[in-house]
Enzyme design. Structure first.
Site, PDB file in Angstrom:
ATOM      1  N   GLU A   1      -6.694  17.788   1.095  1.00 24.26           N
ATOM      2  CA  GLU A   1      -7.601  16.630   1.092  1.00 24.26           C
ATOM      3  C   GLU A   1      -6.856  15.345   1.402  1.00 24.26           C
ATOM      4  O   GLU A   1      -7.377  14.458   2.075  1.00 24.26           O
ATOM      5  CB  GLU A   1      -8.297  16.515  -0.263  1.00 24.26           C
ATOM      6  CG  GLU A   1      -9.246  17.645  -0.606  1.00 24.26           C
ATOM      7  CD  GLU A   1      -8.516  18.857  -1.198  1.00 24.26           C
ATOM      8  OE1 GLU A   1      -7.256  18.822  -1.294  1.00 24.26           O
ATOM      9  OE2 GLU A   1      -9.199  19.834  -1.560  1.00 24.26           O
TER      10      GLU A   1
ATOM     11  N   ASP B   1       0.858  -1.190   0.000  1.00 23.93           N
ATOM     12  CA  ASP B   1       0.000   0.000   0.000  1.00 23.93           C
ATOM     13  C   ASP B   1       0.889   1.232   0.000  1.00 23.93           C
ATOM     14  O   ASP B   1       2.040   1.190   0.456  1.00 23.93           O
ATOM     15  CB  ASP B   1      -0.922   0.011   1.219  1.00 23.93           C
ATOM     16  CG  ASP B   1      -1.941   1.143   1.131  1.00 23.93           C
ATOM     17  OD1 ASP B   1      -2.719   1.164   0.167  1.00 23.93           O
ATOM     18  OD2 ASP B   1      -1.944   2.007   2.031  1.00 23.93           O
TER      19      ASP B   1
ATOM     20  N   HIS C   1      -5.714   6.573   7.246  1.00 23.43           N
ATOM     21  CA  HIS C   1      -5.024   5.651   6.356  1.00 23.43           C
ATOM     22  C   HIS C   1      -3.531   5.672   6.686  1.00 23.43           C
ATOM     23  O   HIS C   1      -2.948   6.724   6.968  1.00 23.43           O
ATOM     24  CB  HIS C   1      -5.217   6.076   4.894  1.00 23.43           C
ATOM     25  CG  HIS C   1      -6.587   5.839   4.382  1.00 23.43           C
ATOM     26  ND1 HIS C   1      -6.848   5.476   3.080  1.00 23.43           N
ATOM     27  CD2 HIS C   1      -7.797   5.905   4.994  1.00 23.43           C
ATOM     28  CE1 HIS C   1      -8.146   5.339   2.907  1.00 23.43           C
ATOM     29  NE2 HIS C   1      -8.745   5.605   4.060  1.00 23.43           N
TER      30      HIS C   1
ATOM     31  N   ASP D   1      -2.472  -0.496   6.620  1.00 26.03           N
ATOM     32  CA  ASP D   1      -3.396  -0.921   5.575  1.00 26.03           C
ATOM     33  C   ASP D   1      -2.894  -2.187   4.877  1.00 26.03           C
ATOM     34  O   ASP D   1      -3.688  -3.059   4.500  1.00 26.03           O
ATOM     35  CB  ASP D   1      -3.612   0.195   4.561  1.00 26.03           C
ATOM     36  CG  ASP D   1      -4.467   1.331   5.127  1.00 26.03           C
ATOM     37  OD1 ASP D   1      -4.864   1.244   6.299  1.00 26.03           O
ATOM     38  OD2 ASP D   1      -4.725   2.310   4.388  1.00 26.03           O
TER      39      ASP D   1
ATOM     40  N   GLU E   1       0.801   5.790   0.385  1.00 27.14           N
ATOM     41  CA  GLU E   1       0.114   7.063   0.593  1.00 27.14           C
ATOM     42  C   GLU E   1       0.815   8.086  -0.291  1.00 27.14           C
ATOM     43  O   GLU E   1       2.021   7.962  -0.571  1.00 27.14           O
ATOM     44  CB  GLU E   1       0.151   7.487   2.058  1.00 27.14           C
ATOM     45  CG  GLU E   1      -0.521   6.518   3.021  1.00 27.14           C
ATOM     46  CD  GLU E   1      -1.990   6.275   2.748  1.00 27.14           C
ATOM     47  OE1 GLU E   1      -2.627   7.139   2.103  1.00 27.14           O
ATOM     48  OE2 GLU E   1      -2.500   5.228   3.175  1.00 27.14           O
TER      49      GLU E   1
END
Length: 242
Positions: A52, A7, A152, A157, A9
């Site tokens: 965001e 995963d 997150h 994750d 980000e």
């Protein structure tokens, strides 16, 4: 088989607009077992982070100021995932970002480094059409504790996704276990002597049961407006000679 559940980000939603990877989390599966090995790194993207995105993962520019650049960690990352099958939720997102980062440094893309990619988002939608397929939704479905996931995070994750993936593919695990089982010694006991088996008991139908069976076949034939394949055709009548 070696699999890496991965995963990331990022600073935003689209690498084509200049967004970059800021965190990578990976956990290792070997023959469908978690090995305890993982790869985790925060990365200085050398650019700003969308508000965001910060609301989703909570990673700020200030936190990343002293973290390594992607060029500083790329070799370690490539070594960890090389020759593995990747397991990723919404794979096109993470693969797009990582391929872009690798290309900026002149390195081969993931397709050349790894043996393949499994997209668990696509898998979840195929298994349960119309149902929610987010990581949180899948954790709820398979009763996986995700209470620690308030934001997150790539490593957390990846760990949750590994549990989800194993739950989603549990039938494959059973099949692998069956294939791994040694064949039984048919007809021999532990000492190697033939096993004496009792004779099979044969139950033959009674006359009433045979009559009832014939009646069912006749009913099937009438319902289908034609001869039933289980009923032998009646012999053709002989035509008298002229």
């Amino acid at each position: 088989m070696r699999q890496i559940v991965l995963d990331t980000e990022t600073t935003g939603l689209d690498w084509r607009n200049g967004d970059r990877v800021i965190e990578i989390g990976c956990v290792e599966l070997l023959n469908r077992n978690l090995t305890g090995r993982h790869y985790h790194v925060y990365i200085n993207p050398e650019r700003g982070i969308d508000a965001e995105a910060i609301a989703v993962h909570g990673i700020t520019e200030e936190f990343l100021v002293d973290k390594p650049k992607f060029r500083d960690i790329v070799v370690d990352f490539m070594d960890f995932v090389r020759d593995s099958e990747l397991v990723i939720h919404n794979a096109s997102f993470d693969v797009g970002f990582l391929d872009h980062e690798l290309s900026l440094l002149g390195h081969p893309k993931l397709g050349a480094l790894c043996t393949g990619v499994i997209d668990t988002l696509k898998m979840a939608k195929e298994q349960n059409p119309g149902k929610k397929a987010s990581l949180d939704a899948l954790c709820d479905r398979f009763e996986i504790d995700n209470a620690a996931r308030t934001l997150h995070g790539a490593l957390l994750d990846a760990e949750l996704l590994a549990e989800v993936y194993l739950a989603m593919t549990r039938g494959q695990e059973s099949l692998m276990m069956l294939l791994d089982d040694e064949p039984a010694m048919g007809g021999l006991d532990a000492s190697g002597s033939p096993i004496e088996r009792p004779p099979l008991r044969v139950l033959r139908p009674t006359a009433d049961e045979l009559a009832e069976h014939d009646k069912v076949l006749q009913d099937i034939s009438k319902a289908n407006k034609g001869a039933c394949m289980w009923i032998p055709p009646a012999p053709a009548e002989e035509v008298p000679a002229a």
